[in-house]
Motif scaffolding. Structure first.
Motif, PDB file in Angstrom:
ATOM      1  N   LEU A   1       0.825  -1.212   0.000  1.00 52.54           N
ATOM      2  CA  LEU A   1       0.000   0.000   0.000  1.00 52.54           C
ATOM      3  C   LEU A   1       0.856   1.258   0.000  1.00 52.54           C
ATOM      4  O   LEU A   1       0.476   2.278  -0.587  1.00 52.54           O
ATOM      5  CB  LEU A   1      -0.931  -0.004   1.210  1.00 52.54           C
ATOM      6  N   THR A   2       2.012   1.200   0.656  1.00 52.61           N
ATOM      7  CA  THR A   2       2.924   2.340   0.664  1.00 52.61           C
ATOM      8  C   THR A   2       3.299   2.747  -0.754  1.00 52.61           C
ATOM      9  O   THR A   2       3.281   3.931  -1.113  1.00 52.61           O
ATOM     10  CB  THR A   2       4.204   1.983   1.458  1.00 52.61           C
ATOM     11  N   VAL A   3       3.626   1.739  -1.579  1.00 54.90           N
ATOM     12  CA  VAL A   3       4.008   2.012  -2.966  1.00 54.90           C
ATOM     13  C   VAL A   3       2.811   2.531  -3.766  1.00 54.90           C
ATOM     14  O   VAL A   3       2.913   3.521  -4.499  1.00 54.90           O
ATOM     15  CB  VAL A   3       4.591   0.745  -3.617  1.00 54.90           C
ATOM     16  N   VAL A   4       1.672   1.873  -3.611  1.00 54.50           N
ATOM     17  CA  VAL A   4       0.477   2.279  -4.370  1.00 54.50           C
ATOM     18  C   VAL A   4       0.073   3.709  -4.024  1.00 54.50           C
ATOM     19  O   VAL A   4      -0.185   4.541  -4.910  1.00 54.50           O
ATOM     20  CB  VAL A   4      -0.692   1.306  -4.094  1.00 54.50           C
ATOM     21  N   ILE A   5       0.019   4.021  -2.734  1.00 55.08           N
ATOM     22  CA  ILE A   5      -0.372   5.362  -2.292  1.00 55.08           C
ATOM     23  C   ILE A   5       0.613   6.399  -2.807  1.00 55.08           C
ATOM     24  O   ILE A   5       0.220   7.468  -3.292  1.00 55.08           O
ATOM     25  CB  ILE A   5      -0.481   5.425  -0.761  1.00 55.08           C
ATOM     26  N   GLY A   6       1.908   6.098  -2.710  1.00 52.90           N
ATOM     27  CA  GLY A   6       2.914   7.052  -3.179  1.00 52.90           C
ATOM     28  C   GLY A   6       2.761   7.378  -4.641  1.00 52.90           C
ATOM     29  O   GLY A   6       2.804   8.551  -5.045  1.00 52.90           O
TER      30      GLY A   6
END
Length: 418
Positions: free
Chosen positions: A314-319
């Motif tokens: 999720l960190t990557v997707v949100i970023g």
């Protein structure tokens, strides 16, 4: 830069990639040097026996000049373009670094922080203008290319500070003046191209093409875009300032592991910035703003309730998703106020910088009162402000010809007011 870059032989329909590469590289250098100030706070506190309010004053002076001066610089250079201002701004940063590295007293440290802030305030609106001039009409792509340099600088700046400045002491900041000197040289060449472009554009200048929107409608749209920028920056500030603490507290990660997770987020933001501009050129900026702000909401709401592996994903997707908004927001705002490229860039870069800093401080207070996990549960709702995109003008109202507006951008002729 080669001499070929000095003459604007490209027509407005062609993108001058060498110039875009120059301003993007200098954006990276500028943001690396900005990051050095916060990195040396522990060294300055110990060496000069500073209180926390004195550390806070350094931050206030730097962020105040960097954010508040940007709209003023943009407005001034809209009225009277100053190609030499780019290298002058980087020179201010260079002098500020020297002051940080060698100042024998606290007042000179304050002056050094102010000079770095002034350099940033001059650089962002003028470099954004040059990126638009060199875009060949691909405004979103040019903004992404320019902005990603800043994202890379923000990501690697703290790493360079950690491995160079902290082990070697405050004096090692002087080594980074080589980067500032490189920036001055590059921006001097960009300034030559900028001046030649203005001379050529003056001969074929056309007035900016109006879009038919009333002043009140434009003002309301600018406020909405500012609120969307605010929502993005509050959420980003929670990550940049507190994500490592969140990971350590919730999952028991080491400091090094949490820093790697933060780097994932910063790298994902760089990818989002790269993607946001071209997608805006293809599907229009308004579409990208919709997807980037409101589209991030399901992922931000899930983040506080999942395990470590899902958190990393999720960190990557949100970023990626949330960072794609800013190039589109800047381009859309420049379309709303044609001919005021510097003012708009100054407002949004300055507001992004200032709101992020204020949000970081406010969220720190919330974390002290409640918890780090509560901060992320709270900020997860920020993307809901994306519903405000409903009130932005649609394509039918934005009837100005992009090519005509592009040719009028650098003109000294009549320009509409905000």
């Amino acid at each position: 830069m080669s001499n070929a870059a000095a003459a604007p032989t490209d027509t407005p329909e062609r993108t001058t990639w060498l110039i875009l590469a120059g301003v993007s590289l200098c954006h990276m250098l500028n943001d690396i040097m900005q990051s050095l100030l916060a990195a040396v706070y522990p060294l300055l506190k110990a060496e000069f026996s500073l209180d926390f309010w004195q550390i806070g004053l350094l931050t206030f002076v730097f962020q105040g000049t960097a954010s508040l001066l940007q709209p003023a610089v943009g407005l001034m250079t809209d009225r009277r373009p100053m190609p030499a201002s780019l290298s002058i701004g980087m020179s201010s940063t260079l002098i500020g670094l020297v002051a940080l590295a060698a100042s024998p007293s606290y007042p000179l440290l304050v002056i050094g922080a102010m000079l770095i802030g002034i350099g940033s305030a001059v650089f962002h609106p003028e470099a954004s203008r040059v990126a638009r001039m060199a875009s060949g009409g691909r405004y979103g792509t040019a903004q992404s290319f320019f902005q990603v340099g800043g994202n890379v600088g923000t990501a690697i700046g703290p790493l360079l500070a950690a491995f160079i400045v902290v082990p070697n002491g405050r004096g090692s900041i002087m080594w980074f003046t080589a980067l500032a000197m490189l920036g001055v040289l590059i921006l001097a060449r960009v300034g030559v191209w900028y001046a030649a472009y203005l001379r050529d554009d003056t001969r074929r200048a056309r007035p900016a093409v109006p879009h038919g929107l009333s002043r009140r409608r434009v003002q309301a749209a600018i406020v909405i875009l500012a609120l969307l920028t605010f929502s993005k920056n509050v959420y980003s500030a929670s990550f940049i300032s507190y994500y490592t603490f969140y990971l350590i507290e919730k999952f028991g990660l080491s400091t090094q592991q949490s820093q790697l997770m933060l780097f994932l987020f910063l790298a994902a933001m760089a990818v989002g910035v790269i993607a946001g501009g071209p997608l805006g050129d293809r599907f229009r900026p308004l579409t990208v703003i919709w997807i980037s702000i409101l589209g991030a909401l399901p992922f931000t709401l899930m983040l506080p309730h999942v395990g470590l592996v899902a958190t990393g994903v999720l960190t990557v997707v949100i970023g990626v998703v949330i960072a794609s908004a800013f190039p589109a927001i800047v381009v859309f705002a420049q379309e709303l106020v044609p001919g005021r490229v510097g003012l708009i860039a100054g407002i949004f870069f300055g507001f992004a910088f200032g709101s992020g800093a204020i949000a970081a401080a406010a969220l720190g207070v919330v974390a002290d009162l409640r918890s780090i996990e509560f901060v992320f549960a709270l900020t997860a709702w920020m993307p809901i402000l994306g519903v405000l995109t409903l009130f932005l003008p649609r394509a039918a109202a934005m009837a100005a010809s992009p090519v005509s507006e592009f040719r009028a951008t650098a003109s000294t002729g009549d320009r509409p007011e905000v």
